[in-house]
Design a protein around this motif. Structure first.
Motif, short mmCIF file in Angstrom:
data_model
loop_
_atom_site.label_atom_id
_atom_site.label_comp_id
_atom_site.label_asym_id
_atom_site.label_seq_id
_atom_site.Cartn_x
_atom_site.Cartn_y
_atom_site.Cartn_z
N LYS A 126 -43.72 -17.19 53.19
CA LYS A 126 -44.48 -18.35 52.76
C LYS A 126 -44.34 -18.55 51.25
CE LYS A 126 -48.38 -16.98 54.78
NZ LYS A 126 -49.80 -16.99 55.19
N GLN A 127 -44.32 -19.81 50.84
CA GLN A 127 -44.30 -20.21 49.44
C GLN A 127 -43.11 -19.63 48.67
OE1 GLN A 127 -48.85 -19.28 49.18
NE2 GLN A 127 -48.46 -20.82 47.61
N SER A 128 -41.95 -19.60 49.33
CA SER A 128 -40.75 -19.06 48.70
C SER A 128 -39.60 -20.08 48.77
CB SER A 128 -40.31 -17.75 49.34
OG SER A 128 -39.10 -17.29 48.76
N SER A 129 -39.44 -20.87 47.72
CA SER A 129 -38.32 -21.81 47.67
C SER A 129 -36.99 -21.06 47.65
CB SER A 129 -38.45 -22.73 46.45
OG SER A 129 -38.48 -21.97 45.26
N LYS A 130 -37.00 -19.87 47.04
CA LYS A 130 -35.80 -19.06 46.96
C LYS A 130 -35.30 -18.67 48.36
CE LYS A 130 -34.12 -14.67 44.95
NZ LYS A 130 -33.89 -13.91 46.20
N GLU A 131 -36.21 -18.22 49.22
CA GLU A 131 -35.81 -17.82 50.57
C GLU A 131 -35.40 -19.02 51.41
OE1 GLU A 131 -38.07 -15.01 52.76
OE2 GLU A 131 -38.38 -13.66 51.05
N ILE A 132 -36.05 -20.16 51.20
CA ILE A 132 -35.65 -21.38 51.92
C ILE A 132 -34.22 -21.74 51.55
CG2 ILE A 132 -36.06 -23.85 52.20
CD1 ILE A 132 -39.07 -23.24 51.73
N ALA A 133 -33.92 -21.73 50.26
CA ALA A 133 -32.57 -22.06 49.80
C ALA A 133 -31.55 -21.08 50.38
CB ALA A 133 -32.51 -22.04 48.28
N GLU A 134 -31.86 -19.80 50.33
CA GLU A 134 -30.94 -18.78 50.84
C GLU A 134 -30.70 -18.95 52.34
OE1 GLU A 134 -32.89 -15.23 49.64
OE2 GLU A 134 -32.00 -15.23 47.61
N ALA A 135 -31.77 -19.31 53.08
CA ALA A 135 -31.64 -19.50 54.53
C ALA A 135 -30.78 -20.72 54.85
CB ALA A 135 -33.02 -19.64 55.17
N ILE A 136 -30.99 -21.81 54.11
CA ILE A 136 -30.17 -23.01 54.32
C ILE A 136 -28.70 -22.70 54.05
CG2 ILE A 136 -29.66 -25.33 53.46
CD1 ILE A 136 -32.69 -25.66 52.95
N ILE A 137 -28.44 -22.04 52.92
CA ILE A 137 -27.06 -21.71 52.55
C ILE A 137 -26.43 -20.78 53.59
CG2 ILE A 137 -25.65 -20.48 50.83
CD1 ILE A 137 -27.70 -21.54 48.72
N SER A 138 -27.20 -19.80 54.03
CA SER A 138 -26.69 -18.85 55.03
C SER A 138 -26.29 -19.55 56.32
CB SER A 138 -27.75 -17.78 55.31
OG SER A 138 -27.33 -16.90 56.33
N LEU A 139 -27.14 -20.45 56.80
CA LEU A 139 -26.83 -21.17 58.04
C LEU A 139 -25.68 -22.15 57.88
CD1 LEU A 139 -30.45 -21.72 59.40
CD2 LEU A 139 -28.62 -20.51 60.59
N MET A 140 -25.65 -22.84 56.74
CA MET A 140 -24.57 -23.80 56.53
C MET A 140 -23.23 -23.10 56.34
SD MET A 140 -26.28 -26.39 57.12
CE MET A 140 -24.78 -27.36 57.20
N ASP A 141 -23.25 -21.85 55.87
CA ASP A 141 -22.02 -21.07 55.69
C ASP A 141 -21.51 -20.48 57.00
OD1 ASP A 141 -21.28 -21.34 53.05
OD2 ASP A 141 -22.54 -19.71 52.34
N ASN A 142 -22.38 -20.42 58.00
CA ASN A 142 -22.04 -19.71 59.24
C ASN A 142 -22.09 -20.67 60.43
OD1 ASN A 142 -21.81 -17.98 61.44
ND2 ASN A 142 -22.96 -16.34 60.44
N GLU A 143 -21.00 -21.36 60.65
CA GLU A 143 -20.94 -22.36 61.73
C GLU A 143 -21.14 -21.72 63.10
OE1 GLU A 143 -17.96 -25.84 63.47
OE2 GLU A 143 -17.36 -24.65 61.73
N THR A 144 -20.61 -20.53 63.29
CA THR A 144 -20.75 -19.86 64.58
C THR A 144 -22.21 -19.57 64.89
OG1 THR A 144 -18.57 -18.82 64.38
CG2 THR A 144 -20.12 -17.82 65.93
N LEU A 145 -22.94 -19.06 63.90
CA LEU A 145 -24.36 -18.78 64.10
C LEU A 145 -25.12 -20.07 64.40
CD1 LEU A 145 -26.78 -16.85 64.08
CD2 LEU A 145 -26.91 -17.16 61.59
N ARG A 146 -24.82 -21.15 63.66
CA ARG A 146 -25.50 -22.42 63.89
C ARG A 146 -25.28 -22.89 65.33
NH1 ARG A 146 -22.94 -24.48 59.48
NH2 ARG A 146 -22.12 -26.26 60.68
#
Length: 248
Positions: free
Chosen positions: A198-218
């Motif tokens: 909660k209340q972590s813009s850093k973790e939100i950014a990291e999660a978005i980047i991680s998912l966008m980098d990993n097409e197979t996981l998406r």
């Protein structure tokens, strides 16, 4: 489920609350954690049922995913626009994401008391070309927004069982979420999306980047969420409620 109020009322009026809950033949709550907290008041667990909110799966049957050849990456936030929904942290995650994905677009759908404030947030003003405010939407407009999105972000501080998350499942979107309300019951990390603090813009950014980098996981998450969302169809939810009422 307001934890601050719950803690206050339990501390100040616990006996009154116990008496109050005992007046009911049955209690229906949205999450296992709510059931546990009521059970702690010596309310027998057999008297409490967990039933989530639901969605009409038929609305999503004709939904087809966006064309993968489209270059714009669309991240969806759909909720009441209130500070406690995590909208500030969502907006503040944008600069770090743009560094990796200059073609990103943040779509914000909903209305609320905090909408005017978030529109003039320094990040929203500085990165206005990457943010689209849709206001309150419903029907085909909402379905089209789900259809054309790549991810759904829901970083709320507290919840019951948000319908928008169930809709995101039915649309096959990976979900970035906080473990609040019924979400720990419904969503599993790296299965339905990515859990963030909660209340972590850093973790939100990291999660978005991680998912966008990993097409197979998406794609794997999308397949899982499309299948899993059938558990929340309104016909199933209605049957659960009917069973409770007819067995009292």
């Amino acid at each position: 489920w307001n934890y601050e109020f719950k803690n206050f009322i339990y501390a100040k009026r616990q006996q009154s609350i116990i008496k109050y809950f005992n007046t009911f033949d049955h209690i229906i709550v949205l999450a296992e954690t709510f059931k546990q907290q009521i059970s702690e008041l010596n309310i027998h667990s057999t008297k409490i049922s967990v039933v989530t909110t639901g969605i009409d799966k038929n609305e999503f049957k004709s939904l087809t995913k966006k064309n993968e050849s489209e270059s714009t990456l669309n991240i969806l936030f759909l909720s009441r626009i209130e500070k406690a929904k995590g909208i500030t942290e969502f907006i503040e995650s944008l600069p770090k994401v743009v560094e990796q994905f200059p073609n990103i677009r943040y779509h914000i759908a909903g209305s609320g008391d905090y909408l005017d404030s978030i529109k003039i947030h320094p990040v929203a003003l500085s990165y206005s070309e990457h943010i689209i405010f849709h206001g309150y939407i419903r029907g085909k407009k909402k379905l089209n927004l789900f259809k054309n999105s790549d991810l759904f972000v829901f970083p709320s501080y507290s919840e019951g069982c948000p319908v928008s998350v169930l809709e995101a499942l039915a649309a096959g979107l990976p979900i970035i979420f906080t473990e609040v309300g019924a979400l720990p019951d419904i969503l599993k990390n790296n299965i339905n999306g990515i859990k963030v603090a909660k209340q972590s813009s850093k973790e939100i950014a990291e999660a978005i980047i991680s998912l966008m980098d990993n097409e197979t996981l998406r794609k794997n998450i999308s397949i899982e969420n499309l299948k899993y969302s059938s558990n929340f169809d309104l016909t199933i939810i209605h049957k659960k409620l009917e069973t409770i009422y007819t067995t009292l």
